[in-house]
Structure formats: structure tokens, C-alpha cells
Design an enzyme around this catalytic site. Structure first.
Site, PDB file in Angstrom:
ATOM      1  N   HIS A  56      24.586  45.822  29.054  1.00 47.61           N
ATOM      2  CA  HIS A  56      23.261  45.506  30.279  1.00 47.61           C
ATOM      3  C   HIS A  56      21.985  45.701  29.808  1.00 47.61           C
ATOM      4  CE1 HIS A  56      26.979  44.468  32.111  1.00 47.61           C
ATOM      5  NE2 HIS A  56      27.081  44.119  32.717  1.00 47.61           N
TER       6      HIS A  56
ATOM      7  N   GLU B 255      26.629  31.148  31.040  1.00 45.99           N
ATOM      8  CA  GLU B 255      25.091  30.982  30.946  1.00 45.99           C
ATOM      9  C   GLU B 255      24.350  30.103  29.624  1.00 45.99           C
ATOM     10  OE1 GLU B 255      26.774  33.809  30.921  1.00 45.99           O
ATOM     11  OE2 GLU B 255      26.196  34.999  33.026  1.00 45.99           O
TER      12      GLU B 255
HETATM   13  C1  LIG Z   1      27.844  37.187  30.076  1.00 47.59           C
HETATM   14  C2  LIG Z   1      27.893  37.879  31.749  1.00 47.59           C
HETATM   15  N1  LIG Z   1      26.928  37.036  32.860  1.00 47.59           N
HETATM   16  C3  LIG Z   1      27.431  38.315  34.243  1.00 47.59           C
HETATM   17  C4  LIG Z   1      27.824  38.757  34.425  1.00 47.59           C
HETATM   18  C5  LIG Z   1      27.915  39.736  35.342  1.00 47.59           C
HETATM   19  N2  LIG Z   1      29.150  39.637  35.685  1.00 47.59           N
HETATM   20  C6  LIG Z   1      30.119  41.142  35.745  1.00 47.59           C
HETATM   21  S1  LIG Z   1      31.422  40.427  35.833  1.00 47.59           S
HETATM   22  C7  LIG Z   1      31.122  39.689  36.597  1.00 47.59           C
HETATM   23  C8  LIG Z   1      32.355  38.211  37.721  1.00 47.59           C
HETATM   24  C9  LIG Z   1      33.238  38.394  36.696  1.00 47.59           C
HETATM   25  O1  LIG Z   1      34.775  37.601  37.765  1.00 47.59           O
HETATM   26  P1  LIG Z   1      35.679  37.567  37.307  1.00 47.59           P
HETATM   27  O2  LIG Z   1      36.136  37.079  36.245  1.00 47.59           O
HETATM   28  O3  LIG Z   1      36.364  36.930  38.470  1.00 47.59           O
HETATM   29  O4  LIG Z   1      36.456  39.259  36.863  1.00 47.59           O
HETATM   30  P2  LIG Z   1      37.067  40.102  38.419  1.00 47.59           P
HETATM   31  O5  LIG Z   1      35.525  41.160  38.133  1.00 47.59           O
HETATM   32  O6  LIG Z   1      37.277  39.129  39.391  1.00 47.59           O
HETATM   33  O7  LIG Z   1      37.630  41.271  37.282  1.00 47.59           O
HETATM   34  C10 LIG Z   1      29.915  38.735  36.794  1.00 47.59           C
HETATM   35  C11 LIG Z   1      28.945  37.414  37.365  1.00 47.59           C
HETATM   36  C12 LIG Z   1      28.406  39.742  32.731  1.00 47.59           C
HETATM   37  N3  LIG Z   1      28.575  40.966  33.074  1.00 47.59           N
HETATM   38  N4  LIG Z   1      28.748  38.766  31.756  1.00 47.59           N
END
Ligand SMILES: Cc1ncc(C[n+]2csc(CCOP(=O)(O)OP(=O)(O)O)c2C)c(N)n1
Ligand SMILES: [Mg+2]
Lengths: 363, 325
Positions: B129, B60
Site C-alpha cells: 500500500h 480497478e
Molecule cells: C486492489 C485493492 N483495492 C482496494 C483496496 C482497499 N480495500 C481494502 S479491503 C477493502 C474491502 C474489501 O471487502 P471484502 O472483499 O468484502 O472483504 P472484507 O473486508 O469484508 O473481509 C477495500 C476496498 C485494496 N486493499 N486493494
């Protein structure tokens, strides 16, 4: 001026056998069974969570760890008394692995007062400091500086321990992660940055989100040790590689980045689609060839540590434990409206020791 | 008139602006191939292609800051935060860079960026959130803040925000995304800074913004039904610029004011509005200006409790009765 990069990436030794690695060679029957049992418990717990979610008992998100169980179980199994752990919102596996109970976890998912966070945090925000488990964090990458801080405190206090800071393959692109890498390497902090690379961040594949040859190799830019666990589905290989990183942290106070390849079976959160951005075949293939539970099960069957009878018994016990937790959660009370304003300030919760004056709340 | 959802209204606004102006683009996490986490941008990649609809990594601070820089050079990026709550990861880029760049350059530079996404509680996604930072954003001179409470406004305000030459933080609501209403076909704009009197009344002004003002309408129905009280309901729509005139005219007519909002009470938008009323319409007041906010604590997860932490129709109704005592 230039600092020499000490890459400890081991060339895959021909005939490498995780079972023969020193950390695993000495494992007895009970310990092997324990690893298997913990993975089964995580799987059954989460399957039960899914049912409750579908019944509308759980709100918000439910990020399932199904497919990744070998990582939490493998990592936690080599942690010692002064080792600490922190992770993101996909935290059920880590919580069970450190010994949290299904009841308090399920109750948390239901938003009940008997939950591990009194219903205030939900599925993404489990904590148990008494078990060196510092959460459960919802902001992608936000837990990584905290994990670095746990390592800082350990070093400051002169304790021979390390912090394991878990993140996903999407989280590696947050600035805070890179700042943490630099701090950890600059100040030789005993932290292990564990990347659980399941190939996707929500609907975005690793190739579409991350530049560079591998996620772990970014550590080189900071002169930090790094390694990749190709077979993250093998709990024993996870143990071996994490143990090596822990040794570096304990003995030399050196940080590492460990990328563990894995896979998630369900959608990102269970309400999310799971096959719009990936091929169903991809999921099926992983399930049929690399399922962490099945891989462990066949190995232990071959070693005669497990029998069909024992498999059924372990499975039944895990199912019953999960079912009981759902009943416990169902029967538990919700927090009250008064509870909303508790646990905000230490001083309000400990009025006898309050030192500040003035108003803290404004409604 | 076609009936469309708040979600479709946002999509229509962005699509029309993308078609109108080659410098408009939409960027954010999962906005393109995944069609948006909340499906606001559904179909837009297929229609406008990857130059205009851009997926970003989870960075972000990086991509919002990049949007600020691109806006300095004349692009008009619409940046989606999957949850508005993640604005805090990009805090420095928004409040040091976007907000100050014009001032520090003595007016040489402007920054026509829109930062949008859902800023609301009520969906049990926990404290991290569920932030509602309208007052935090509006605190910063240089930043504009918009909070549409219905589909009509969502479309008209979004189009105005995109055409605005200053940075606009555009706060939506996941619970409203599926709400539909009649919206005219084709082009219309809702100007920033123009409040909307949703219901006329004489006994009390219920002023507010976002989803809370939709609840206020229901509370106003109850007041009429049970006590024959005629409440006026004023939806600010835009927090900065703020339509002081409409607020003051309403209060001068009804002599009583209640501000409702989903935010926490300390330095909230309602606190600001109460201050303006007491400054500029003190002599018209028959009672202190009252505010109704969320209960002053981080957002609780527990689903039934979160409902109670937020404003409810019942709580607004009770607060209105107290204002009338
Ligand atoms: C700062 C922030 N940006 C976006 C999100 C929304 N979000 C939650 S999990 C995620 C994907 C994360 O993927 P990864 O790091 O690969 O972890 P996984 O879910 O595969 O365990 C996103 C975009 C968030 N929670 N926090
Ligand atoms: Mg991932």
C-alpha cells in the site's frame, strides 16, 4: 460445444442437522472442545489487539475477524496434510487456526523483530509456510491467483491435496478472481474459492457492489461446483460444506466456489466507522442470535461437552495467552536499519550460493 | 485569505470543476456514500448527486479502463484510487490504453482522464500500500504526472489536471491531507510543468517533489542555522511536464544539487533530473549531483523503521552537507 454445468448446490434438506453430518457425527468431546477453544482464542487475541491499537502500539490497519471465527476454524479443522490455505488482510483467524502462535502474531502487529515476518509485513501480512499458510495479502483479490497456483503445484507434484483460497464479498469483483475461476475450471485444479460474505466491503453493501443472484452462483458460468453456507456462524455446518468441497478436490481434482454467509462486528479496519453505512440494530441482532462462539457454546452446553466451569477456564486461558503475547511483543526489540535491506533477495540473504553478479541495491 | 487543508483544497478544486463543466465527474471506491476513505470527497454526493459522484465495486482494472473509454467520448472523469498503489491492478488500462491511444490513432483520439489518490509511505500500511510510482508513470510518453506538496498547489494543479486534454496521474499524500495553508478564495490555476522555488539560496539547490520537499525546507532551515548555508529549495510540482528551465537556472546559480524524493533510487525522478543537469549544466557543477531517496527495499511495516526508511529532515540535512564537501 456446450459444457454441462454440474451444480452441486444441495437443496436444503428438511431437518438438516450439521451435527449429524458424517464429518461431524464422529467428533469426540476433545475435538468439539478444540473447535470452541480455537474460536475463543481468536476472539480474545483480537480484543487484545484492539486495545494495543488504541494504545498506539500497532500502526497502520487492524482488520478484525470478530464475528467470523467459525469460518477459519471450521475450514482449517477439516484440512489434511497436503491442504494449503491463503487469505486476504483479515488474516488473524486463519493464522491462529493453522496453529501460529499469538506471540509471533502480536509481535508482528507491534512491528517487532520477533514477529512472524520480522516486523516487515504487519497485521495484514502473516505467513507460515511450515503450516501450509501462505498469507496474509493486502491487495483485494490479489491472493486468489496465488491460491490457484498452490493448487496447480499440488496437482503438478501429484499430491492429493487442495488449496483453500479465501476472499471477501468485495473481492469477487476483481478481474483476477474471474481469471482464476476460469483457469481452475479449465484445468481441473484442486482449489476451493471460499467467499467469506460478511455483507460489506468497507462501507459498501453486497447489493451495491455485485450484480447477479448470488456470489457463489457465478461459478456456473465456468461450469464449476458451488454451494452456499447459509449458517456460516455454525462451525459444524462450515465443516460439513468445506469437507464436501475438499472431497471433490482430493478425489476428482475439481474446483469449487463456496460462499459462506457471515458478519463482521467492527468497522472495516478498526479506525473506520462501523455504523455510518449499516444499522446498529443489524450488528446487535447478529451478535445476539448468531454469534459463532455463543452458538457453539450453547450447543456444547446442551451436549454436556461444555460446562460453565470449563467455559470460564477456556476463556481465562485465552485471555492470559493474549495478554502474554502483548507483553512478549512489548518486550521484543524492533528490527534494525540494517534489517530493512534483508529478505529482499534470496541471493543477498544466501551469499554463499549467489550466482548472479552486479549491483542489486542502489542507495 | 482562508486557511484550508490539502484535503479541502482537492475537494474545492473538484467541486469547482464539477460545477463548471457538466462532463466532469468523480468516480472510485467509497467516494460517494462513505464520503471517501480519506474524506476527500466528503459531502460531494449530497451536493452533486450520484450521477457526478459515483461509487464503484473493487474492480480497478475495470473502472479505470472504463474511465479511459468514457474520456475518449468526451467525459472528464476524475478517478480516485483509494491508494495510488492500486494503480498496478489497472496497469494495462493506464499504460497500454490511456498512454497509447492518442499515438496509435494518429492523433484522432485524446483521453482527458485524471487518475488520483495518495501515493506515499509513512503510515505503516506495508509494502503493498506504500508505492510511490511517479517515475514509473512518467516513464510512459502520453502520460502526465503531478505531485503537489501543499494545499495551494493541490487545488491549482487539480483544476489544471481536470482541464488538461491528456491523461494525468495525480499523486497525493495521506500525511499531507491534514496540512493547511492560506489559499485564495475562488478560481486560480497552477499550470502543469511549472516548478516552484520555495526558498531562494545561493550555496546549494535542493530539488525534489512531494512531502520530501517539505522536509527539505526544514533541512534548509537547519543548514542556515547551524552552518550559515543558504540552500535553494525547488519543488517540481509536476514531473512530466518537467520544468527543466527552473532546475537548470537554480543549479547554474548554486553549482550544487541534491534531489530528494520518497521513491526508491533505481530510475527515480531524481535519477532523471541528475541526468538532465549533467547533460545541460555540467560545466556549472562543483560537485556530483546527489540524490536522497527511500532505502532501497519494499516498504517495511514496522512503524519506527518505516520512518527511517523514508527521507527524514536529518538525512536530507546530512546529504546536503555531503554535497557541499
Ligand atoms: C486492489 C485493492 N483495492 C482496494 C483496496 C482497499 N480495500 C481494502 S479491503 C477493502 C474491502 C474489501 O471487502 P471484502 O472483499 O468484502 O472483504 P472484507 O473486508 O469484508 O473481509 C477495500 C476496498 C485494496 N486493499 N486493494
Ligand atoms: Mg466483506
Amino acid at each position: 460445444m456446450t459444457k454441462k454445468t454440474t451444480s452441486t448446490k444441495k437443496p436444503e434438506v428438511a431437518g438438516y442437522n450439521a451435527r449429524q453430518a458424517p464429518i461431524n457425527a464422529k467428533l469426540g468431546h476433545d475435538e468439539l472442545l478444540g473447535l470452541y477453544r480455537d474460536m475463543v482464542r481468536i476472539r480474545r487475541f483480537e480484543e487484545r489487539c484492539l486495545r494495543s491499537y488504541q494504545q498506539g502500539k500497532i500502526g497502520g490497519f487492524l482488520h478484525l475477524y470478530i464475528g467470523q471465527e467459525s469460518i477459519a476454524v471450521g475450514c482449517v479443522s477439516v484440512m489434511g496434510k497436503n491442504d494449503h490455505i491463503i487469505t486476504a488482510y483479515r488474516d488473524h483467524g486463519h493464522a491462529l487456526a493453522v496453529g501460529m502462535g499469538m506471540n509471533e502474531m502480536m509481535a508482528e502487529n507491534y512491528g517487532k523483530y520477533t514477529g512472524c515476518s520480522k516486523g516487515k509485513g504487519g497485521s495484514m501480512h502473516y505467513f507460515d509456510p511450515s503450516r501450509n499458510f501462505w498469507g496474509g495479502h493486502g491487495i483485494v483479490g490479489g491472493q486468489i491467483p496465488l491460491g490457484t497456483g498452490l493448487a496447480y503445484a499440488l496437482k503438478y507434484k501429484g499430491l492429493k491435496g487442495a488449496a483453500l483460497a479465501f476472499m471477501g464479498d468485495g473481492a469477487v469483483n476483481q478481474g483476477a478472481v474471474h481469471e482464476s475461476y476460469n483457469l481452475a475450471a479449465l484445468w481441473s485444479l484442486p482449489v476451493i474459492f471460499v467467499i467469506e460474505n460478511n455483507g460489506y466491503s468497507m462501507g459498501t453493501s453486497q447489493e451495491r457492489s455485485s450484480a447477479g443472484p448470488s456470489l457463489a452462483q457465478r461459478a456456473e458460468g465456468y461450469g464449476m461446483n458451488w454451494d452456499i453456507v447459509e449458517n456460516g456462524h455454525d462451525v459444524l455446518e462450515v465443516r460439513d460444506k468445506v469437507a464436501a468441497a475438499l472431497k471433490l478436490a482430493h478425489e476428482k481434482s475439481l474446483p469449487s466456489v463456496l460462499e459462506i454467509r457471515t458478519y463482521r462486528y467492527r468497522g472495516h479496519s478498526v479506525a473506520d466507522p462501523d455504523t455510518t453505512y449499516r444499522d446498529k440494530k443489524e450488528i446487535e441482532e447478529y451478535k445476539s442470535t448468531k454469534d459463532p462462539l455463543m452458538v457453539c457454546q450453547s450447543a456444547l452446553l446442551a451436549e454436556k461437552v461444555l460446562t460453565e466451569e470449563l467455559i470460564a477456564k477456556i476463556d481465562e486461558a485465552a485471555r492470559a495467552e493474549a495478554e502474554n503475547s502483548a507483553q512478549f511483543a512489548e518486550a521484543s526489540p524492533y528490527p534494525t536499519v540494517e534489517d530493512i535491506k534483508k529478505d529482499v533477495y534470496w541471493e543477498i540473504d544466501n551469499p554463499a550460493d549467489r550466482k548472479s553478479e552486479g549491483a542489486l541495491f542502489f542507495d | 485569505m482562508p486557511v484550508i487543508t490539502y484535503r479541502e483544497a482537492l475537494r474545492a478544486a473538484m467541486s469547482e470543476e464539477i460545477e463548471r463543466d457538466p462532463n466532469v465527474l468523480l468516480m472510485g471506491e467509497e467516494v460517494a456514500q462513505f464520503n471517501g476513505a480519506y474524506k476527500i470527497s466528503e459531502g460531494m454526493l449530497a451536493k452533486y448527486g450520484p450521477k457526478r459522484i459515483v461509487d464503484t465495486p473493487i474492480s480497478e482494472a475495470g473502472f479505470i479502463g472504463m474511465g479511459v473509454g468514457a474520456a475518449m467520448l468526451g467525459l472528464r472523469p476524475v478517478m480516485e484510487l483509494m491508494f495510488f498503489s492500486f494503480y498496478s491492478v489497472a496497469f494495462d488500462q493506464i499504460f497500454n490504453n490511456a498512454a497509447n491511444i492518442r499515438y496509435m490513432s494518429g492523433g484522432l483520439i485524446n483521453c482527458p482522464i485524471v487518475i488520483r489518490g495518495p501515493a506515499n509511505g509513512g503510515t505503516n500500511v506495508g509494502a503493498t500500500h506504500s508505492h510511490t510510482p511517479e517515475s514509473i508513470a512518467a516513464y510512459h510518453p502520453g502520460i502526465k504526472v503531478v505531485v503537489p506538496s501543499n494545499a495551494y498547489d493541490a487545488k491549482g494543479l487539480m483544476k489544471s489536471a481536470i482541464r488538461d486534454n491528456d491523461p494525468v496521474m495525480f499523486m497525493e499524500n495521506t500525511i499531507l491531507y491534514g496540512e493547511s495553508m492560506e489559499v485564495p478564495d475562488g478560481e486560480y490555476l497552477v499550470p502543469l510543468g511549472k516548478a516552484n522555488v520555495l526558498r531562494e539560496g545561493t550555496d546549494l539547490s535542493i530539488i525534489g517533489h512531494g512531502r520530501a520537499i517539505q522536509m527539505a525546507l526544514k533541512a534548509a532551515d537547519l543548514l542556515k542555522e547551524k552552518h550559515n548555508i543558504n540552500a535553494e529549495v525547488v519543488d517540481l510540482r509536476s514531473i512530466r511536464p518537467l520544468d527543466e528551465e527552473t532546475i537548470l537556472n537554480s543549479v547554474k546559480k548554486t553549482n550544487r544539487a541534491l534531489y530528494v524524493e520518497e521513491s526508491k533510487p533505481f530510475c527515480s525522478v531524481g535519477a532523471m533530473v541528475a541526468c538532465i543537469i549533467s547533460d545541460k549544466a555540467f560545466d556549472y557543477l562543483d560537485a556530483p549531483v546527489k540524490r536522497l531517496t527511500s532505502i532501497d527495499a519494499p516498504a517495511i511495516y514496522s512503524p519506527p523503521l518505516e520512518k527511517l526508511q523514508l527521507p527524514t529532515v536529518e538525512r536530507i540535512y546530512q546529504a546536503a552537507l555531503e554535497t557541499l564537501k
